[in-house]
Design an enzyme around this catalytic site. Structure first.
Site, PDB file in Angstrom:
ATOM      1  N   TYR A  56      47.069  78.132  25.632  1.00  0.00           N
ATOM      2  CA  TYR A  56      46.392  77.810  26.889  1.00  0.00           C
ATOM      3  C   TYR A  56      47.298  76.877  27.676  1.00  0.00           C
ATOM      4  O   TYR A  56      47.768  75.869  27.144  1.00  0.00           O
ATOM      5  CB  TYR A  56      45.047  77.132  26.595  1.00  0.00           C
ATOM      6  CG  TYR A  56      44.269  76.724  27.828  1.00  0.00           C
ATOM      7  CD1 TYR A  56      43.619  77.678  28.607  1.00  0.00           C
ATOM      8  CD2 TYR A  56      44.175  75.392  28.211  1.00  0.00           C
ATOM      9  CE1 TYR A  56      42.900  77.308  29.739  1.00  0.00           C
ATOM     10  CE2 TYR A  56      43.455  75.018  29.331  1.00  0.00           C
ATOM     11  CZ  TYR A  56      42.816  75.984  30.094  1.00  0.00           C
ATOM     12  OH  TYR A  56      42.110  75.605  31.203  1.00  0.00           O
ATOM     13  N   ASP A 111      55.115  73.533  26.818  1.00  0.00           N
ATOM     14  CA  ASP A 111      53.915  72.904  27.349  1.00  0.00           C
ATOM     15  C   ASP A 111      53.495  71.827  26.345  1.00  0.00           C
ATOM     16  O   ASP A 111      52.913  72.130  25.301  1.00  0.00           O
ATOM     17  CB  ASP A 111      52.822  73.954  27.537  1.00  0.00           C
ATOM     18  CG  ASP A 111      51.530  73.349  28.069  1.00  0.00           C
ATOM     19  OD1 ASP A 111      51.409  72.101  28.078  1.00  0.00           O
ATOM     20  OD2 ASP A 111      50.637  74.116  28.460  1.00  0.00           O
ATOM     21  N   LYS A 150      47.632  64.690  30.574  1.00  0.00           N
ATOM     22  CA  LYS A 150      46.733  63.535  30.545  1.00  0.00           C
ATOM     23  C   LYS A 150      47.259  62.279  29.846  1.00  0.00           C
ATOM     24  O   LYS A 150      46.977  61.163  30.279  1.00  0.00           O
ATOM     25  CB  LYS A 150      45.412  63.963  29.941  1.00  0.00           C
ATOM     26  CG  LYS A 150      45.537  65.070  28.886  1.00  0.00           C
ATOM     27  CD  LYS A 150      44.327  66.006  28.863  1.00  0.00           C
ATOM     28  CE  LYS A 150      44.641  67.304  28.143  1.00  0.00           C
ATOM     29  NZ  LYS A 150      43.807  68.406  28.569  1.00  0.00           N
TER      30      LYS A 150
HETATM   31  N1  HOZ Z   1      42.406  72.395  27.453  1.00  0.00           N
HETATM   32  C1  HOZ Z   1      41.921  71.232  26.870  1.00  0.00           C
HETATM   33  C2  HOZ Z   1      41.606  71.403  25.442  1.00  0.00           C
HETATM   34  N2  HOZ Z   1      41.983  72.542  24.822  1.00  0.00           N
HETATM   35  C3  HOZ Z   1      40.691  70.661  27.441  1.00  0.00           C
HETATM   36  C4  HOZ Z   1      40.599  70.548  28.874  1.00  0.00           C
HETATM   37  C5  HOZ Z   1      39.467  71.328  29.380  1.00  0.00           C
HETATM   38  O1  HOZ Z   1      39.629  72.544  29.452  1.00  0.00           O
HETATM   39  O2  HOZ Z   1      38.443  70.713  29.689  1.00  0.00           O
END
Ligand code: HOZ
Length: 431
Positions: free
Chosen positions: A142, A237, A265
């Site tokens: 992701y 990433d 973050k």
């Molecule tokens: N992608 C982040 C955890 N796999 C979390 C962020 C979100 O999608 O809220």
């Protein structure tokens, strides 16, 4: 009704699904999400006054636990000087200096506001740099919610069963190739089938978004060699792994240096920040140095840079943090594996540094197909049994646990006791 339930009912009237990010909803595990009020150290407090030991940590950035004084102090100091200028500031330069010093691949860097912005921008730059259109990503990875990445996507998209999102046009989708993670031969075949067409290969060097999956021996180095050979921009990433698995992220841990890196973050210490950076010749394509356009009023926001600088400086100056995280996480993950074994479950536990996952399958998990073998209903029961015992996990099998330095020996014991009882409860005969 609890206050959380009341708020969720109100939220569902006005916010799609009642949440501002799908992964927060409890769709995969059932029930209603808990609304949080405050947090300190390892502990979250919800709007009903219940407390939980946090193993999400805002999906990674709260590596020092919640509300660490060193970060709060920096924000307090910055606060009276106003909240946004839309003009350059000293701390942006200092943060760029720190990022380039800490992350091996980053010679030049651009701050943005989220990991999603970072990955979208990095791919645009790679396309501008190479003059090619296609990118290759790995199934179950992701990279935020940019159109190009919502093909075989992990995290919430996988959890909700929409890894290929509606709304992404055919034109965009056809430029994203996907292959299984840890399958170098599949990457070679994709490159061979698309000669001189691939702008970038983007990867989570350690995957956190299909649960925790580590790269097989030689996989990252093999990709590095292929990218060099074929003039493809190699993008790590590290939105979740950066500054978490090592001060210089997964690239430091595995000794493989990509061409570009995306960060998120954690470099805002909990405030909204992201960054993309890499080789100077590639980053010099970015406007106004070059012609690839990317911009943002809030990029380099003064509060976000204050928080981020304070947290990263702390990590830079205290390498012992990583030893502590390693020891704590090993106890948690090894203990989880042992408990599952004692209960006759033999479930797979994958861990790298302070990220780990308990997969509800006895099969090893090296890629998305493996991860999907997990017993999801049993995970859902386990999740709720842990929550009842005050342990806050991600509400999905396809996410990792993140450990903070606020997890004490006593909290490790609390987690392991809850883990044993919850695994038993999750596998008790159903009424
Ligand atoms: N992608 C982040 C955890 N796999 C979390 C962020 C979100 O999608 O809220």
């Amino acid at each position: 009704m609890t206050t959380s339930e009341t708020l969720f009912a109100r939220a569902q009237e006005l916010i799609p699904g009642g949440v501002n990010s799908p992964v927060r909803a409890f769709r995969a595990v059932g029930g209603a999400p808990i609304f949080m009020q405050s947090a300190q150290g390892a502990w979250l407090t919800d709007v009903d006054g219940n407390q939980y030991v946090d193993f999400i940590n805002s999906w990674g950035p709260m590596i020092l636990g919640h509300a660490p004084e060193v970060v709060l102090d920096a924000v307090r100091t910055a606060l009276p000087h106003s909240l946004s200028f839309g003009a350059p500031t000293r701390r942006e330069v200092e943060l760029a200096e720190l990022l380039t010093a800490m992350v091996p691949s980053v010679e030049k860097v651009r701050l943005v506001n989220s990991g999603t912005e970072a990955t979208m921008s990095a791919v645009r730059v790679a396309r501008g740099y190479t003059g090619r259109a296609k990118i290759l990503k790995f199934e179950g990875c992701y990279h935020g919610h940019g159109d190009a990445f919502l093909i075989a996507a992990g995290s919430g998209a996988l959890t909700l069963g929409a890894p290929d999102s509606p709304g992404v046009t055919q034109g965009v989708a056809q430029d994203t190739l996907t292959v299984p993670y840890n399958d170098l031969a599949a990457v070679e075949a994709a490159i061979a089938a698309n000669p001189d067409q691939l702008a970038a290969i983007i990867i989570e060097p350690v995957v956190g978004n299909m649960g925790l999956v580590e790269p097989s021996l030689g996989f990252l180095a093999g990709l590095r060699a292929l990218c060099t050979q074929h003039g493809i921009v190699f993008i790590f990433d590290e939105v979740m792994t950066g500054f978490r698995l090592a001060p210089g992220g997964a690239q430091q841990l595995y000794g493989v240096v990509p061409d570009m890196t995306t960060l998120g973050k954690i470099i805002g210490g909990g405030l909204p920040v992201g960054a993309y950076g890499g080789r100077a010749d590639i980053m010099n394509q970015v406007a106004p140095a070059g012609k690839v356009y990317q911009a943002g009023t809030l990029s380099g926001n003064p509060l976000a840079t204050a928080a981020g600088l304070a947290q990263l400086r702390y990590l830079h100056e205290h390498p012992e943090v990583y030893e502590q995280l390693e020891a704590t996480s090993a106890r948690l993950a090894d203990g989880t594996r042992q408990i599952a074994k004692e209960l006759g479950l033999n479930y797979t536990v994958n861990r790298v540094g302070s990220m780990f996952s308990l997969f509800f399958t006895p099969e090893p998990v090296h890629n998305l197909e493996d991860a999907k073998k997990a017993d999801l209903p049993a995970f859902g029961r386990y999740f709720h049994a842990m929550l009842k015992r005050g342990i806050y996990l991600a509400p999905s099998q396809f996410e990792a646990l993140f450990v903070s330095t606020a997890i004490t020996d006593e909290l490790v014991e609390k987690y392991l006791l809850a883990c044993r009882e919850s695994l038993q409860e999750a596998h008790a005969p159903q009424a």
